[in-house]
Design a protein around this motif. Sequence first.
Motif, PDB file in Angstrom:
ATOM      1  N   VAL A 113     -13.990   9.058 -14.448  1.00 34.67           N
ATOM      2  CA  VAL A 113     -13.868   7.650 -13.734  1.00 34.67           C
ATOM      3  C   VAL A 113     -13.274   6.861 -13.271  1.00 34.67           C
ATOM      4  CG1 VAL A 113     -12.219   8.869 -15.736  1.00 34.67           C
ATOM      5  CG2 VAL A 113     -10.681   8.040 -14.082  1.00 34.67           C
ATOM      6  N   GLY A 114     -12.703   5.551 -12.437  1.00 33.63           N
ATOM      7  CA  GLY A 114     -12.714   4.852 -12.471  1.00 33.63           C
ATOM      8  C   GLY A 114     -11.727   3.358 -12.428  1.00 33.63           C
ATOM      9  N   GLU A 115     -10.902   3.110 -11.551  1.00 32.06           N
ATOM     10  CA  GLU A 115     -10.144   2.444 -11.916  1.00 32.06           C
ATOM     11  C   GLU A 115      -9.659   1.153 -10.654  1.00 32.06           C
ATOM     12  OE1 GLU A 115      -5.469   4.248 -10.567  1.00 32.06           O
ATOM     13  OE2 GLU A 115      -5.672   3.371 -12.644  1.00 32.06           O
ATOM     14  N   LEU A 116      -8.888   0.038 -11.795  1.00 35.20           N
ATOM     15  CA  LEU A 116      -8.906  -0.900 -10.776  1.00 35.20           C
ATOM     16  C   LEU A 116      -7.115  -1.846 -11.373  1.00 35.20           C
ATOM     17  CD1 LEU A 116     -12.270  -3.571 -11.626  1.00 35.20           C
ATOM     18  CD2 LEU A 116     -11.218  -2.173  -9.470  1.00 35.20           C
ATOM     19  N   LEU A 117      -6.658  -1.693 -10.109  1.00 34.05           N
ATOM     20  CA  LEU A 117      -5.076  -2.401  -9.655  1.00 34.05           C
ATOM     21  C   LEU A 117      -5.086  -3.600  -9.433  1.00 34.05           C
ATOM     22  CD1 LEU A 117      -3.764   0.887  -9.536  1.00 34.05           C
ATOM     23  CD2 LEU A 117      -4.536   0.439 -11.714  1.00 34.05           C
ATOM     24  N   GLY A 118      -3.630  -4.738  -9.744  1.00 32.48           N
ATOM     25  CA  GLY A 118      -4.253  -6.127  -9.119  1.00 32.48           C
ATOM     26  C   GLY A 118      -2.679  -6.630 -10.037  1.00 32.48           C
ATOM     27  N   SER A 119      -1.926  -7.041  -9.148  1.00 35.33           N
ATOM     28  CA  SER A 119      -0.806  -7.789  -9.916  1.00 35.33           C
ATOM     29  C   SER A 119      -0.926  -9.598  -9.463  1.00 35.33           C
ATOM     30  CB  SER A 119       0.539  -7.191  -8.991  1.00 35.33           C
ATOM     31  OG  SER A 119       1.606  -7.776  -9.516  1.00 35.33           O
ATOM     32  N   GLY A 120      -0.841 -10.327 -10.418  1.00 37.95           N
ATOM     33  CA  GLY A 120      -0.314 -11.649 -10.023  1.00 37.95           C
ATOM     34  C   GLY A 120      -0.094 -12.469 -10.865  1.00 37.95           C
ATOM     35  N   PRO A 121       0.042 -13.860 -10.877  1.00 38.04           N
ATOM     36  CA  PRO A 121      -0.149 -14.692 -11.846  1.00 38.04           C
ATOM     37  C   PRO A 121      -0.350 -14.597 -12.812  1.00 38.04           C
ATOM     38  CG  PRO A 121      -0.456 -16.289 -10.397  1.00 38.04           C
ATOM     39  CD  PRO A 121      -0.617 -14.788  -9.689  1.00 38.04           C
ATOM     40  N   GLU A 122      -1.714 -14.816 -13.163  1.00 35.17           N
ATOM     41  CA  GLU A 122      -2.250 -14.923 -14.229  1.00 35.17           C
ATOM     42  C   GLU A 122      -3.671 -13.447 -13.464  1.00 35.17           C
ATOM     43  OE1 GLU A 122      -3.195 -18.310 -14.632  1.00 35.17           O
ATOM     44  OE2 GLU A 122      -4.438 -18.441 -13.223  1.00 35.17           O
ATOM     45  N   LEU A 123      -4.262 -13.121 -15.004  1.00 33.54           N
ATOM     46  CA  LEU A 123      -6.224 -12.846 -15.051  1.00 33.54           C
ATOM     47  C   LEU A 123      -6.884 -13.487 -13.539  1.00 33.54           C
ATOM     48  CD1 LEU A 123      -7.030  -9.830 -15.528  1.00 33.54           C
ATOM     49  CD2 LEU A 123      -7.777 -10.957 -17.713  1.00 33.54           C
ATOM     50  N   ALA A 124      -6.988 -14.337 -13.975  1.00 32.16           N
ATOM     51  CA  ALA A 124      -7.487 -14.942 -13.539  1.00 32.16           C
ATOM     52  C   ALA A 124      -7.900 -15.056 -11.783  1.00 32.16           C
ATOM     53  CB  ALA A 124      -7.760 -16.810 -14.047  1.00 32.16           C
ATOM     54  N   GLY A 141       7.920  -1.407  -9.831  1.00 29.94           N
ATOM     55  CA  GLY A 141       7.740  -2.197  -8.484  1.00 29.94           C
ATOM     56  C   GLY A 141       6.484  -1.980  -7.551  1.00 29.94           C
ATOM     57  N   ARG A 142       5.840  -0.638  -7.883  1.00 33.37           N
ATOM     58  CA  ARG A 142       4.966  -0.137  -7.587  1.00 33.37           C
ATOM     59  C   ARG A 142       3.472  -0.555  -7.667  1.00 33.37           C
ATOM     60  NH1 ARG A 142       4.307   4.426  -9.329  1.00 33.37           N
ATOM     61  NH2 ARG A 142       3.190   5.603  -7.650  1.00 33.37           N
ATOM     62  N   LEU A 143       2.231  -0.076  -6.670  1.00 31.20           N
ATOM     63  CA  LEU A 143       1.410  -0.640  -7.174  1.00 31.20           C
ATOM     64  C   LEU A 143       0.259   0.388  -5.921  1.00 31.20           C
ATOM     65  CD1 LEU A 143      -0.023  -2.822  -9.349  1.00 31.20           C
ATOM     66  CD2 LEU A 143      -1.388  -4.107  -7.109  1.00 31.20           C
ATOM     67  N   SER A 144       0.415   1.635  -6.865  1.00 29.00           N
ATOM     68  CA  SER A 144      -0.290   2.963  -6.717  1.00 29.00           C
ATOM     69  C   SER A 144      -1.763   3.151  -7.702  1.00 29.00           C
ATOM     70  CB  SER A 144       0.674   3.913  -6.191  1.00 29.00           C
ATOM     71  OG  SER A 144      -0.243   5.198  -5.509  1.00 29.00           O
ATOM     72  N   HIS A 145      -1.971   3.752  -7.179  1.00 32.42           N
ATOM     73  CA  HIS A 145      -3.632   4.716  -8.077  1.00 32.42           C
ATOM     74  C   HIS A 145      -3.091   5.604  -8.488  1.00 32.42           C
ATOM     75  CE1 HIS A 145      -6.957   1.470  -8.022  1.00 32.42           C
ATOM     76  NE2 HIS A 145      -6.162   1.634  -6.723  1.00 32.42           N
ATOM     77  N   ARG A 146      -1.570   6.606  -7.400  1.00 33.43           N
ATOM     78  CA  ARG A 146      -0.548   7.817  -8.075  1.00 33.43           C
ATOM     79  C   ARG A 146       0.721   7.280  -9.062  1.00 33.43           C
ATOM     80  NH1 ARG A 146      -3.434  12.174  -6.970  1.00 33.43           N
ATOM     81  NH2 ARG A 146      -5.066  12.367  -5.574  1.00 33.43           N
ATOM     82  N   SER A 182      -3.970  -3.676  -5.399  1.00 28.29           N
ATOM     83  CA  SER A 182      -4.168  -2.811  -4.140  1.00 28.29           C
ATOM     84  C   SER A 182      -5.918  -1.224  -4.839  1.00 28.29           C
ATOM     85  CB  SER A 182      -3.158  -1.133  -4.871  1.00 28.29           C
ATOM     86  OG  SER A 182      -2.631   0.349  -4.379  1.00 28.29           O
ATOM     87  N   LEU A 183      -5.807  -1.191  -4.050  1.00 31.94           N
ATOM     88  CA  LEU A 183      -7.073  -0.564  -4.714  1.00 31.94           C
ATOM     89  C   LEU A 183      -7.569   1.030  -4.352  1.00 31.94           C
ATOM     90  CD1 LEU A 183     -10.362   0.051  -5.803  1.00 31.94           C
ATOM     91  CD2 LEU A 183     -11.257  -1.081  -3.610  1.00 31.94           C
ATOM     92  N   LEU A 184      -7.933   1.937  -4.669  1.00 30.64           N
ATOM     93  CA  LEU A 184      -8.609   3.185  -4.250  1.00 30.64           C
ATOM     94  C   LEU A 184      -9.699   3.146  -5.334  1.00 30.64           C
ATOM     95  CD1 LEU A 184      -8.875   5.711  -2.881  1.00 30.64           C
ATOM     96  CD2 LEU A 184      -7.170   6.943  -3.927  1.00 30.64           C
ATOM     97  N   ALA A 185     -11.195   3.396  -4.714  1.00 31.26           N
ATOM     98  CA  ALA A 185     -12.183   2.970  -6.029  1.00 31.26           C
ATOM     99  C   ALA A 185     -12.039   4.402  -5.837  1.00 31.26           C
ATOM    100  CB  ALA A 185     -13.006   2.472  -4.849  1.00 31.26           C
ATOM    101  N   LEU A 186     -11.271   4.941  -7.142  1.00 28.77           N
ATOM    102  CA  LEU A 186     -11.932   5.741  -7.782  1.00 28.77           C
ATOM    103  C   LEU A 186     -13.156   6.374  -8.183  1.00 28.77           C
ATOM    104  CD1 LEU A 186      -7.078   6.218  -9.085  1.00 28.77           C
ATOM    105  CD2 LEU A 186      -8.903   7.452  -7.139  1.00 28.77           C
ATOM    106  N   VAL A 190       0.856  -7.290 -14.230  1.00 26.37           N
ATOM    107  CA  VAL A 190       0.543  -6.324 -13.608  1.00 26.37           C
ATOM    108  C   VAL A 190      -0.797  -5.964 -14.396  1.00 26.37           C
ATOM    109  CG1 VAL A 190       0.443  -3.604 -12.815  1.00 26.37           C
ATOM    110  CG2 VAL A 190       2.352  -5.293 -12.340  1.00 26.37           C
ATOM    111  N   TRP A 191      -2.196  -6.077 -13.758  1.00 30.12           N
ATOM    112  CA  TRP A 191      -3.142  -5.022 -15.057  1.00 30.12           C
ATOM    113  C   TRP A 191      -3.786  -3.639 -13.861  1.00 30.12           C
ATOM    114  CZ3 TRP A 191      -5.036  -8.008 -18.632  1.00 30.12           C
ATOM    115  CH2 TRP A 191      -4.514  -9.139 -18.957  1.00 30.12           C
ATOM    116  N   VAL A 192      -4.450  -3.000 -15.416  1.00 35.56           N
ATOM    117  CA  VAL A 192      -4.903  -1.643 -14.878  1.00 35.56           C
ATOM    118  C   VAL A 192      -5.679  -1.559 -15.934  1.00 35.56           C
ATOM    119  CG1 VAL A 192      -5.088   0.918 -15.530  1.00 35.56           C
ATOM    120  CG2 VAL A 192      -2.371  -0.931 -14.801  1.00 35.56           C
TER     121      VAL A 192
END
Length: 268
Positions: free
Chosen positions: A119-130, A93-98, A9-13, A166-168
């Motif tokens: 500031v800027g923020e990236l969010l991601g969800s997956g089996p691993e960081l790679a 269970g969400r993936l939101s920038h708010r 999920s991205l909102l290029a903050l 989940v990664w932030v």
Amino acid sequence: MKSLYARLSLLALLSALGVGPAPLAAQPASPQSDPASSGPPAAQPATPPNVPAAEALGWANRFRAARGLEAVAVDPALERCARLYALELAASGRLSHRDARGRAALQRYREAGGSAARVGELLGSGPELAAVAAAWESSSAHAAVALRPAWTHAGAGSAPRGSGEVWVLLFAEQPVEDFRLERLPGPARGYLLTGRFRAAEAAEPLLLSGLRAVPAREWRPGERLFAFLIPPEAARLYHRLGYLTATGRWVLTDAFYPATSSPEMAPR
């Protein structure tokens, strides 16, 4: 990216606050329009156990280095904010920038003890960081956040969710070196703010205490070193630090509440 493993999920903050023209088309500098100025930060819960944040920062710096950009350094406030938000996202269970309270990255970072204006923020969800990092790289919007040349610091956090994570990843531009806000001894001594502007264009320091300009206690133009004495009665006012260029342009660097930020704001 057509990945079966990474959900993003991205909102290029890129949040910027300021008074007058600023490099990032700053918003008008009034407490009403500033999402981080509605009141002093609330008390924070205990920082959760450490997570493999170094992996995410390592990816960010390799990604930046491959394109000739400077590495970003770890910032404790960014890291603390990222860890806490990763836990919240994993639990909800969400993936939101708010977040659940409606706070965007800048306000969450400020309430975690940070002072940077952008500031800027990236969010991601997956089996691993790679898998998450590969998706970030393949998305022009995500990549643009990670590759912003002005970033100087970053912090990351992760939390397990189901069979994945989940990664932030948070970035910040900190135009002040050795930023320090120190509470002086005694009930009537106030706070001492010191540091050095990185930019050679800094011609004069400016600190706003609420709407009032605070005179610099010391300013060394050649070294761009500054010192301000903040009186104790201004401890709970919103403060904005920045500088004027030779052409009179105002550049915001930091924003904070002395009473709730000191003495945690140690040199960075």
